[in-house]
Design an enzyme around this catalytic site. Structure first.
Site, PDB file in Angstrom:
ATOM      1  N   GLY A  12       0.825  -1.207   0.000  1.00 46.90           N
ATOM      2  CA  GLY A  12       0.000   0.000   0.000  1.00 46.90           C
ATOM      3  C   GLY A  12       0.852   1.246   0.000  1.00 46.90           C
ATOM      4  O   GLY A  12       0.528   2.245   0.648  1.00 46.90           O
ATOM      5  N   GLN A  15       0.447   5.721  -1.904  1.00 51.17           N
ATOM      6  CA  GLN A  15      -0.139   6.964  -1.415  1.00 51.17           C
ATOM      7  C   GLN A  15      -0.394   6.869   0.086  1.00 51.17           C
ATOM      8  O   GLN A  15      -0.208   5.832   0.701  1.00 51.17           O
ATOM      9  CB  GLN A  15      -1.448   7.264  -2.156  1.00 51.17           C
ATOM     10  CG  GLN A  15      -2.468   6.140  -2.109  1.00 51.17           C
ATOM     11  CD  GLN A  15      -3.645   6.365  -3.042  1.00 51.17           C
ATOM     12  OE1 GLN A  15      -3.885   7.478  -3.496  1.00 51.17           O
ATOM     13  NE2 GLN A  15      -4.384   5.306  -3.334  1.00 51.17           N
ATOM     14  N   LYS A  19       3.048   5.781   1.477  1.00 55.40           N
ATOM     15  CA  LYS A  19       4.012   6.665   0.819  1.00 55.40           C
ATOM     16  C   LYS A  19       4.862   7.396   1.857  1.00 55.40           C
ATOM     17  O   LYS A  19       6.075   7.556   1.682  1.00 55.40           O
ATOM     18  CB  LYS A  19       3.290   7.664  -0.075  1.00 55.40           C
ATOM     19  CG  LYS A  19       4.233   8.552  -0.871  1.00 55.40           C
ATOM     20  CD  LYS A  19       3.473   9.504  -1.785  1.00 55.40           C
ATOM     21  CE  LYS A  19       4.441  10.383  -2.576  1.00 55.40           C
ATOM     22  NZ  LYS A  19       3.721  11.344  -3.444  1.00 55.40           N
ATOM     23  N   ALA A  20       4.226   7.831   2.947  1.00 54.60           N
ATOM     24  CA  ALA A  20       4.976   8.494   4.024  1.00 54.60           C
ATOM     25  C   ALA A  20       5.993   7.537   4.636  1.00 54.60           C
ATOM     26  O   ALA A  20       7.117   7.936   4.980  1.00 54.60           O
ATOM     27  CB  ALA A  20       4.014   9.012   5.093  1.00 54.60           C
ATOM     28  N   TRP A  37      -1.395  -2.165  -5.613  1.00 60.30           N
ATOM     29  CA  TRP A  37      -2.202  -2.676  -6.728  1.00 60.30           C
ATOM     30  C   TRP A  37      -2.439  -1.615  -7.791  1.00 60.30           C
ATOM     31  O   TRP A  37      -2.696  -1.931  -8.961  1.00 60.30           O
ATOM     32  CB  TRP A  37      -3.562  -3.169  -6.224  1.00 60.30           C
ATOM     33  CG  TRP A  37      -4.471  -2.043  -5.782  1.00 60.30           C
ATOM     34  CD1 TRP A  37      -4.552  -1.488  -4.540  1.00 60.30           C
ATOM     35  CD2 TRP A  37      -5.402  -1.325  -6.594  1.00 60.30           C
ATOM     36  NE1 TRP A  37      -5.467  -0.470  -4.520  1.00 60.30           N
ATOM     37  CE2 TRP A  37      -6.014  -0.349  -5.777  1.00 60.30           C
ATOM     38  CE3 TRP A  37      -5.785  -1.414  -7.936  1.00 60.30           C
ATOM     39  CZ2 TRP A  37      -6.975   0.536  -6.248  1.00 60.30           C
ATOM     40  CZ3 TRP A  37      -6.752  -0.528  -8.412  1.00 60.30           C
ATOM     41  CH2 TRP A  37      -7.335   0.429  -7.569  1.00 60.30           C
ATOM     42  N   CYS A  63       0.989  -5.212  -7.291  1.00 55.75           N
ATOM     43  CA  CYS A  63       0.556  -6.457  -6.647  1.00 55.75           C
ATOM     44  C   CYS A  63      -0.775  -6.259  -5.944  1.00 55.75           C
ATOM     45  O   CYS A  63      -0.967  -5.290  -5.207  1.00 55.75           O
ATOM     46  CB  CYS A  63       1.609  -6.915  -5.631  1.00 55.75           C
ATOM     47  SG  CYS A  63       1.129  -8.342  -4.627  1.00 55.75           S
ATOM     48  N   TYR A 151     -14.572  -3.640   9.395  1.00 52.72           N
ATOM     49  CA  TYR A 151     -13.266  -2.977   9.455  1.00 52.72           C
ATOM     50  C   TYR A 151     -12.681  -3.136  10.853  1.00 52.72           C
ATOM     51  O   TYR A 151     -11.499  -3.463  11.021  1.00 52.72           O
ATOM     52  CB  TYR A 151     -13.432  -1.499   9.113  1.00 52.72           C
ATOM     53  CG  TYR A 151     -12.152  -0.697   9.159  1.00 52.72           C
ATOM     54  CD1 TYR A 151     -11.285  -0.677   8.073  1.00 52.72           C
ATOM     55  CD2 TYR A 151     -11.814   0.048  10.289  1.00 52.72           C
ATOM     56  CE1 TYR A 151     -10.106   0.058   8.109  1.00 52.72           C
ATOM     57  CE2 TYR A 151     -10.642   0.785  10.336  1.00 52.72           C
ATOM     58  CZ  TYR A 151      -9.795   0.792   9.249  1.00 52.72           C
ATOM     59  OH  TYR A 151      -8.633   1.525   9.295  1.00 52.72           O
ATOM     60  N   ALA A 153     -13.366  -5.466  13.065  1.00 55.51           N
ATOM     61  CA  ALA A 153     -12.980  -6.861  13.285  1.00 55.51           C
ATOM     62  C   ALA A 153     -11.634  -7.170  12.644  1.00 55.51           C
ATOM     63  O   ALA A 153     -10.789  -7.858  13.236  1.00 55.51           O
ATOM     64  CB  ALA A 153     -14.052  -7.790  12.723  1.00 55.51           C
TER      65      ALA A 153
END
Length: 269
Positions: A12, A15, A19-20, A37, A63, A151, A153
Site C-alpha cells: 500500500g 499513497q 508513501k509516508a 495494486w 501487486c 473494518y 474486526a
C-alpha cells in the site's frame, strides 16, 4: 535496528501512510520496495521519490495483496532485486463494509500471509539475518466501532495475530520482531470512503457520526505515523508492542498484562 543500509518492503505504498513510510525509510538510508495494486499511483509515487532519492533506491511492484500467488511472487522479486529483506510493513488496507469479505481478505488475511512470507525470508532458522515486521492496525482495533464492524474486526484480528506471532518468533529464536501501529484518523484517501454507499453499505446513514468523531479526535498527518514506524524499527527492545498514535497524545503504547516472553526480547543482532 539501524534503518541505514536495510531493505524494506511496504505494501500500500503508492499513497497515504504507505508513501509516508517509504519517504521516511529512504530518508534514513533504506532501500524500499513500493508494493501497490494501483499501477498509475505506483508509477507516480516512484517517479516523485526518484526526484528526491537515487532511482536505484526504490523498486515498484504492482501487486494485489489479496492474491496469494501475486504476493509470493512479489516477495521473491524484491529479494531477487535487492538481495535481502530486513523490514516488512504490511500497510495495505481498505474500508468496505458492503463487500466485507474483501475487507477481511485485504486487511487481515493478506497481513497474515505477508507476515509468514516475511518470516520465511528473514528468519534465522531459514538462513535469514533477522529483521522486523510492522503490521498496520488502527484504534478501531482496540475498541468497538458501530459504523464499521467489519473494518473493526479486521483491525482487532491484526493485533491478536501479531502479538501471538511475536511470541512465537521469540520462542523460535527467529531474530524477527513483530509490532503493530494503531493510529487514529489519518489524512489519507481512505477517509473519502465514508462518503460512499459502495463502501459503507447499510452504514452510510451514519457517516455524519464518523465525521463528528473525526472532528472530536482530530486528524493526523501521515508523517506522524511514519515517525512512529521509525521508532518501532530502531528500538530493539520492542516486540509484540502496540503503538497508538493520536492527535491528543501523540505516540504512546497500549498496556497489556503480558507474558515476560513478549517483553524486551532481544531478537536482532
Amino acid at each position: 535496528m539501524h534503518v541505514n543500509g536495510k531493505v524494506a518492503l511496504v505494501t500500500g505504498a503508492a499513497q497515504g501512510i504507505g508513501k509516508a513510510f517509504a519517504e521516511a525509510l529512504l530518508l534514513h538510508g533504506a532501500k524500499v520496495a513500493l508494493v501497490d495494486w494501483n499501477l498509475e499511483a505506483g508509477v507516480k509515487c516512484k517517479a516523485a521519490l526518484d526526484e528526491q532519492f537515487e532511482p536505484q533506491k526504490t523498486l515498484f511492484v504492482q501487486c494485489d495483496v489479496a492474491d496469494q500467488k501475486q504476493l509470493r511472487d512479489t516477495f521473491r522479486k524484491v529479494v531477487d532485486h535487492f538481495g535481502r529483506l530486513d523490514i516488512l510493513v504490511n500497510n495495505a488496507g481498505v474500508n468496505n463494509e458492503k463487500n466485507w469479505e474483501q475487507t477481511l481478505q485485504i486487511n487481515l488475511v493478506s497481513v497474515i500471509s505477508g507476515t509468514y512470507l516475511g518470516l520465511d525470508y528473514m528468519s534465522k532458522q531459514n538462513g535469514g539475518e533477522g529483521g522486523i515486521i510492522i503490521n498496520m492496525s488502527s484504534l478501531a482495533g482496540l475498541m468497538p466501532v458501530a459504523q464499521q464492524p467489519v473494518y473493526c474486526a479486521s483491525k482487532h484480528g491484526i493485533i491478536g495475530f501479531t502479538r501471538s506471532a511475536a511470541m512465537a518468533a521469540n520462542l523460535m529464536k527467529s531474530g524477527v520482531r513483530l509490532n503493530v501501529i494503531c493510529p487514529g484518523f489519518v489524512d489519507t484517501p481512505i477517509l473519502e470512503s465514508i462518503e460512499k454507499e459502495e463502501n459503507m453499505g447499510q452504514y452510510i446513514e451514519y457517516k455524519d457520526q464518523i465525521k463528528a468523531m473525526m472532528k472530536f479526535y482530530g486528524v493526523l498527518h501521515p508523517s506522524t505515523i511514519a515517525n512512529g514506524l521509525i521508532n518501532l524499527i530502531e528500538d530493539d527492545a520492542l516486540n509484540g508492542a502496540i503503538m497508538k498514535i493520536t492527535a491528543s497524545k501523540g505516540i504512546h503504547f497500549q498496556d497489556y498484562d503480558i507474558s515476560p516472553l513478549l517483553v524486551k526480547a532481544p531478537l536482532t543482532s
